[in-house]
Design a protein around this motif. Structure first.
Motif, short mmCIF file in Angstrom:
data_model
loop_
_atom_site.label_atom_id
_atom_site.label_comp_id
_atom_site.label_asym_id
_atom_site.label_seq_id
_atom_site.Cartn_x
_atom_site.Cartn_y
_atom_site.Cartn_z
N GLY A 40 11.02 -17.05 4.15
CA GLY A 40 9.93 -17.97 3.81
C GLY A 40 10.41 -19.06 2.87
N TRP A 41 9.56 -20.02 2.65
CA TRP A 41 9.79 -21.05 1.65
C TRP A 41 9.27 -20.52 0.33
N MET A 42 10.11 -20.50 -0.72
CA MET A 42 9.66 -20.04 -2.03
C MET A 42 9.06 -21.24 -2.75
N PHE A 96 4.96 -18.72 -2.05
CA PHE A 96 5.41 -18.23 -0.75
C PHE A 96 4.65 -18.97 0.34
N TYR A 97 5.38 -19.56 1.29
CA TYR A 97 4.71 -20.36 2.33
C TYR A 97 5.62 -20.51 3.53
N ALA A 98 5.02 -20.87 4.66
CA ALA A 98 5.73 -21.28 5.88
C ALA A 98 6.84 -20.33 6.31
N PRO A 99 6.61 -19.01 6.31
CA PRO A 99 7.69 -18.12 6.75
C PRO A 99 7.90 -18.24 8.25
N VAL A 121 11.52 -35.38 10.79
CA VAL A 121 11.84 -34.26 11.68
C VAL A 121 11.12 -33.07 11.04
N TYR A 122 9.92 -32.81 11.53
CA TYR A 122 9.09 -31.77 10.90
C TYR A 122 9.48 -30.39 11.42
N SER A 123 8.70 -29.38 11.03
CA SER A 123 9.10 -28.00 11.26
C SER A 123 9.11 -27.60 12.73
N GLY A 124 9.96 -26.63 13.02
CA GLY A 124 10.08 -26.12 14.37
C GLY A 124 10.94 -24.88 14.39
N TRP A 179 -4.20 -24.63 10.38
CA TRP A 179 -3.26 -23.50 10.37
C TRP A 179 -1.85 -24.06 10.59
N GLU A 180 -1.04 -24.05 9.54
CA GLU A 180 0.33 -24.55 9.68
C GLU A 180 1.28 -23.42 10.07
N CYS A 181 2.41 -23.80 10.63
CA CYS A 181 3.54 -22.90 10.90
C CYS A 181 3.17 -21.56 11.53
N PRO A 182 2.50 -21.56 12.69
CA PRO A 182 2.17 -20.28 13.30
C PRO A 182 3.40 -19.57 13.87
N TYR A 240 16.39 -25.93 7.89
CA TYR A 240 15.26 -26.01 6.94
C TYR A 240 14.85 -27.46 6.71
N GLN A 241 13.61 -27.64 6.29
CA GLN A 241 13.09 -28.97 5.95
C GLN A 241 13.81 -29.46 4.70
N TYR A 242 14.43 -30.63 4.79
CA TYR A 242 15.34 -31.05 3.74
C TYR A 242 15.25 -32.55 3.49
N LEU A 276 10.74 -37.67 3.11
CA LEU A 276 11.52 -38.06 4.27
C LEU A 276 12.26 -36.83 4.82
N LYS A 277 11.76 -36.24 5.91
CA LYS A 277 12.26 -34.92 6.30
C LYS A 277 13.34 -34.95 7.39
N THR A 278 14.46 -34.26 7.07
CA THR A 278 15.50 -33.97 8.05
C THR A 278 15.52 -32.46 8.23
N VAL A 335 -1.41 -31.64 14.45
CA VAL A 335 -0.97 -30.63 15.41
C VAL A 335 0.54 -30.54 15.21
N ARG A 336 1.07 -29.36 14.89
CA ARG A 336 2.53 -29.32 14.64
C ARG A 336 3.10 -27.90 14.58
N ASP A 337 4.40 -27.84 14.43
CA ASP A 337 5.18 -26.63 14.14
C ASP A 337 5.27 -25.65 15.33
N PRO A 338 5.91 -26.06 16.45
CA PRO A 338 5.99 -25.19 17.63
C PRO A 338 6.87 -23.97 17.42
N LEU A 395 13.61 -29.06 -0.66
CA LEU A 395 13.65 -28.18 0.52
C LEU A 395 12.24 -27.62 0.73
N ASN A 396 11.80 -27.49 1.99
CA ASN A 396 10.61 -26.65 2.24
C ASN A 396 10.88 -25.70 3.41
N ASP A 397 10.09 -25.68 4.44
CA ASP A 397 10.08 -24.59 5.42
C ASP A 397 11.44 -24.24 6.04
N PRO A 398 11.71 -22.94 6.26
CA PRO A 398 12.84 -22.57 7.12
C PRO A 398 12.50 -22.95 8.56
#
Ligand code: FRU
Length: 482
Positions: free
Chosen positions: A308-310, A291-294, A105-108, A229-232, A62-64, A73-75, A175-178, A45-48
């Motif tokens: 956030g992602w622990m 702690f990352y990608a809150p 399917v990356y973060s959003g 800058w990820e996950c703004p 969440y990234q899974y 391989l992200k769902t 470029v990512r994470d709208p 698991l990563n980002d919520p």
């Protein structure tokens, strides 16, 4: 097992799920499984993502990667809750099953408008077969994609909004994470970005219908602050705009920015007519190791909640749970507020329901107080005064205060990771959540937080030093997950 970069359909997952009962049982038996945190049932698991509350139900995507503990391989996985204590687990619900998101399917995020949840995410493509493949400038495509839902469970068809060639020409392929923000009847989208010179920034887009997006500006610091800058996240509280994002490649400055990547909060003053802006008060948002990608969202009662992602990308130590077939967790939800111009993070009220009846209360005064109990606890320390102190949180893991520096020391249990610190004017209050293999330490009613994974289960709690006050300890109950 699945190839790392390949489309995956829901039917593939369902077949795999049926064949992997033994894998799930092996993970469930791991001694590091957490009691009141969301984790992957198997795998990574990563980002919520897509956090929102809709008709009373909180949706936590969440990234899974269910298939293996190393990710790739992200769902989007999906949990729901109404009270942050009882959860329903829907497993992976958005799959990399189209040409526009074939390799992840990356973060959003989610944005609610007209009784509809509008989702935005990055469809990731990897071009390993290109002759001119390189990681920064030609190796990937990042599509901005939307879909909607009337209930959070059934989704409309994915629609491509922007593709790699639509971003400003001097952007690298990162470029990512709208994330969406609304002001004065206009919608704004922030995207994390890295330009071809290796400067990290946010791209700002504008829309009146959530479908057609026009590039408006780039937002960055006058001096380079990291290469990507990820996950703004952009939101307004008490009339002030804040950015929370993850600048990668920021150099360590004394006791600040000691992790390989981190999360930063900034104040943003932005004139939406002239596009002039200023960034001030750049601050490390969490002082711990993991702690990352809150992501934050406003719930139906107007609270701004952040999860956030622990964990941290590119971490240079081995997480012991990898061997057991899983990695990482989400943090407990935190409520954001502003106090004396500072962004404050406090555990949400609902978590009090986890407290069991048999609390222990003790007064300590320049001596030693030992509470031996369950290793899974919430400890609240209200200091009357504190000049110096050492607290043992678990055997061999300490939090100490001396010369205005609060230090978390993982000792021999840190898998090579040692200390993280913060400077304080005064130590007045601590609220500590200890789960099987994690610590979340809220300092001075949420002025600072340390989030970290730990891998020692022996629950010894002790306070010692030139300090006095009251400590209350509640053994905590587990989440219920269906
Ligand atoms: C942050 C991140 C995002 C990306 C996602 C992929 O941890 O790298 O930038 O969208 O994870 O899983």
């Amino acid at each position: 097992m699945f190839e790392k970069y390949k489309k995956v359909y829901k039917a593939d997952y369902e077949k795999w799920y049926k064949e992997n009962e033994a894998y799930r049982q092996r993970v469930a038996a791991d001694q590091d499984r957490l009691k009141f945190h969301l984790m992957p049932k198997t795998g990574w698991l990563n980002d919520p993502n897509g956090l929102c509350q809709f008709n009373g139900t909180y949706h936590i995507y969440y990234q899974y990667t269910p298939f293996e503990p190393t990710g790739e391989l992200k769902t989007w996985g999906h949990y729901t809750t109404k009270d942050f204590i009882h959860y329903e687990d829907f497993g992976p619900v958005v799959f990399p099953d189209e040409d526009i998101d074939a390799h992840g399917v990356y973060s959003g995020s989610a944005f609610i408008e007209d009784d509809t949840i509008h989702y935005f995410y990055t469809g990731n493509l990897k071009y390993f077969d290109r002759d001119d493949y390189d990681y920064i400038n030609s190796g990937r495509g990042s599509n901005t994609i939307t879909f909607t839902s009337k209930d959070g469970y059934e989704f409309t068809k994915k629609e491509l909004l922007m593709t790699t060639d639509d971003y400003p020409a001097d952007m690298s392929n990162h470029v990512r994470d709208p994330k969406i923000f609304k002001k004065n009847e206009k919608y704004y989208m922030v995207l994390g970005a890295r330009d071809v010179e290796g400067v990290g920034m946010i791209l700002l887009y504008e829309s009146t219908d959530l479908k057609n997006w026009t590039y408006k500006n780039r937002i960055t610091t006058p001096q380079k602050f990291g290469y990507m800058w990820e996950c703004p996240d952009l939101f307004e509280m008490d009339g002030q705009l804040y950015i929370i994002c993850c600048p990668q490649g920021v150099e360590t400055q004394g006791i600040d920015y000691e992790n390989v990547h981190q999360v930063t909060a900034m104040k943003l003053d932005y004139d939406f007519d002239t596009d002039e802006y200023e960034i001030t008060d750049i601050k490390l948002f969490d002082r711990g190791f993991d702690f990352y990608a809150p992501q934050s969202f406003e719930d139906e009662s107007g609270r701004r909640i952040l999860i956030g992602w622990m964990g941290i990308p590119d971490a240079d130590y081995t997480n012991p749970t990898e061997e057991a077939g899983w990695q990482h967790a989400l943090t407990i939800p935190r409520e954001l507020s502003v106090r004396d111009g500072k962004l404050i993070q406090e555990p949400i009220e609902e978590l009090k329901q986890l407290r069991s009846e048999d609390k222990a209360v003790c007064t300590f005064c320049y001596g030693q107080t030992i509470i031996m109990q369950n290793a899974i606890y919430e400890a609240i320390v209200d200091f009357k005064r504190c000049r110096e102190m050492v607290m043992t949180l678990r055997e061999g893991i300490t939090l100490s205060y001396k010369d205005n520096i609060l230090t978390l020391n993982l000792g021999v249990y840190g898998s090579g990771r040692s200390t993280r610190k913060v400077r304080l004017e005064k130590l007045e209050h601590l609220q500590i959540f200890a789960d099987t293999s994690s610590l979340e330490i809220f300092v001075n009613h949420g002025e600072e937080v340390f989030t970290t994974r730990i891998y020692n289960h022996y629950g010894r709690l002790l306070i010692n030093g030139e300090c006095s006050g009251i400590m209350t300890v509640y053994p905590l109950k587990s989440f219920e997950i269906e």
